[in-house]
Enzyme design. Structure first.
Site, mmCIF file in Angstrom:
data_model
loop_
_atom_site.group_PDB
_atom_site.id
_atom_site.type_symbol
_atom_site.label_atom_id
_atom_site.label_comp_id
_atom_site.label_asym_id
_atom_site.label_seq_id
_atom_site.Cartn_x
_atom_site.Cartn_y
_atom_site.Cartn_z
ATOM 1 C CE LYS A 13 -89.088 106.826 -21.682
ATOM 2 N NZ LYS A 13 -90.107 105.962 -21.283
ATOM 3 N NE ARG A 88 -89.726 109.145 -15.132
ATOM 4 C CZ ARG A 88 -88.966 107.967 -15.974
ATOM 5 N NH1 ARG A 88 -87.845 108.071 -16.466
ATOM 6 N NH2 ARG A 88 -89.561 106.950 -16.218
ATOM 7 N NE ARG A 127 -88.653 96.677 -19.998
ATOM 8 C CZ ARG A 127 -88.848 97.998 -19.758
ATOM 9 N NH1 ARG A 127 -88.473 98.987 -20.764
ATOM 10 N NH2 ARG A 127 -89.016 98.558 -18.489
ATOM 11 N NE ARG A 162 -86.704 98.547 -16.123
ATOM 12 C CZ ARG A 162 -86.877 99.669 -16.515
ATOM 13 N NH1 ARG A 162 -86.278 99.891 -17.756
ATOM 14 N NH2 ARG A 162 -87.654 100.777 -16.024
ATOM 15 N NE ARG A 173 -92.061 101.672 -14.562
ATOM 16 C CZ ARG A 173 -91.631 100.612 -15.407
ATOM 17 N NH1 ARG A 173 -91.863 99.595 -14.915
ATOM 18 N NH2 ARG A 173 -90.829 100.944 -16.464
#
Ligand code: AP5
Ligand code: MG
Length: 225
Positions: A13, A88, A127, A162, A173
Site C-alpha cells: 500500500k 480498517r 523491509r 520498524r 497483524r
C-alpha cells in the site's frame, strides 16, 4: 479522485501510494505513518497507540477516525486523497462515509491488493524504512535493496527496521487483518467500488494495473484541472 488502498500488512500500500502521489498529485493519508509520528513525538496519544501497534492490534476506532476526519479537512485534500491503512474496520468505513457525505464528497475507488500470507511475512521482516518522516521510503533487503546498505537512496537518511516488523508481531497483524479488515472487501463490494488486483510481480507492473483501474488522471492542464 478519492482512493482507498486496501490490503494486508506488507501488501504494498505504501509503496504504491508513493508512486500514485507523483502521478495524480494528491496526498497520501497513512494512519500508520501519522501514528508512528505521534509515537516518535511522545505524545499522550502516541504512547497509548504504541501498545496496540507493538502487539499487532488495532488502535481504537475513535482515535483513528478523529485523526482522519481532521486530516480530510486540510486544503491539500480538496483535489482528492489516497487513504493507506484506513479504514480498517467496518465502523471506520461507516464513519468515513459519514464524514465525506458531510463534505459533499465520497469514495471513488477501492483497490484491494492481494498477496499471500507467507510472502507478506518475508516482505515485512526484510523491509527497511527511511527514518526521515518526510521521506519514509521503503526498501527490502532482497527485493528492493538500497544502493548503499542502511542508507536511503532518496534522501540519504538512515534506514531502520520498524518495531512491528518482527515475525511475531507480523503474524498478529495478519490475524488482525483477517478478522477486522478483510470484511471491508464485502462492505465496498456491496457498493460496487472494490477492484481486486494481484499484488505479486514487479512494483511497476502493479502500479500500471492500478493506473489502469483509476484512469489517466494526473495534472496535465496548466489551468490546474
Ligand atoms: P500501517 O503502517 O498501516 O501498517 P500495515 O497495514 O501493516 O501495512 P505496512 O505499512 O506494513 O505495509 P504496506 O502495505 O504499506 O507495504 P509496503 O509498501 O511498505 O499500520 C501499522 C499499525 O498502526 C497497525 O498494525 C495498527 O496498530 C496501527 N494502525 C494504522 N492504521 C490504523 C487504523 N486505521 N485503525 C487502527 N489501527 C491502525 O511494502 C512492504 C515491503 O514489501 C517493503 O519492503 C517493499 O519494498 C516490499 N514490496 C512492495 N511491493 C513489492 C513487490 N511488488 N514485490 C516485492 N516486494 C515488494
Ligand atoms: Mg505502509
Amino acid at each position: 479522485m478519492n482512493l482507498i488502498l486496501l490490503g494486508g500488512p506488507g501488501a504494498g500500500k505504501g509503496t504504491q501510494a508513493k508512486k500514485l502521489i507523483d502521478k495524480y498529485q494528491i496526498p497520501q493519508i497513512s494512519t500508520g505513518d501519522i501514528l508512528r509520528a505521534a509515537v516518535k513525538e511522545g505524545t499522550e496519544m502516541g504512547r497509548k497507540a504504541k501498545e496496540f501497534m507493538d502487539a499487532g492490534k488495532l488502535v481504537p476506532d475513535e482515535v483513528v477516525i478523529g485523526i482522519v476526519e481532521d486530516r480530510l479537512k486540510q486544503p491539500d485534500c480538496t483535489k482528492g486523497f489516497i487513504l493507506d491503512g484506513f479504514p480498517r474496520t467496518v465502523p471506520q468505513a461507516q464513519a468515513l462515509d459519514g464524514a465525506l457525505a458531510k463534505m459533499g464528497s465520497r469514495i471513488d475507488h477501492v483497490v484491494s491488493i492481494d498477496v499471500d500470507e507467507e510472502a507478506l511475512v518475508t516482505r515485512l521482516t526484510g523491509r527497511r524504512t527511511c527514518k526521515n518522516a518526510a521521506c519514509g521510503q521503503m526498501f527490502h533487503v532482497k527485493f528492493t535493496p538500497p544502493k548503499k546498505e542502511g542508507v536511503c537512496d532518496k534522501c540519504g537518511s538512515e534506514l531502520y527496521l520498524r518495531d512491528d516488523d518482527n515475525e511475531t508481531t507480523v503474524r498478529s497483524r495478519l490475524t488482525t487483518y483477517n478478522q477486522a479488515t478483510a470484511p471491508l472487501i464485502g462492505y465496498y463490494a456491496a457498493k460496487a467500488l472494490v477492484r481486486p488486483i494481484a499484488g505479486v510481480g514487479s512494483i511497476d507492473d502493479i502500479f500500471n494495473k492500478i493506473v489502469g483501474i483509476l484512469g489517466g488522471g494526473g495534472h496535465t492542464c496548466a489551468c490546474g484541472r
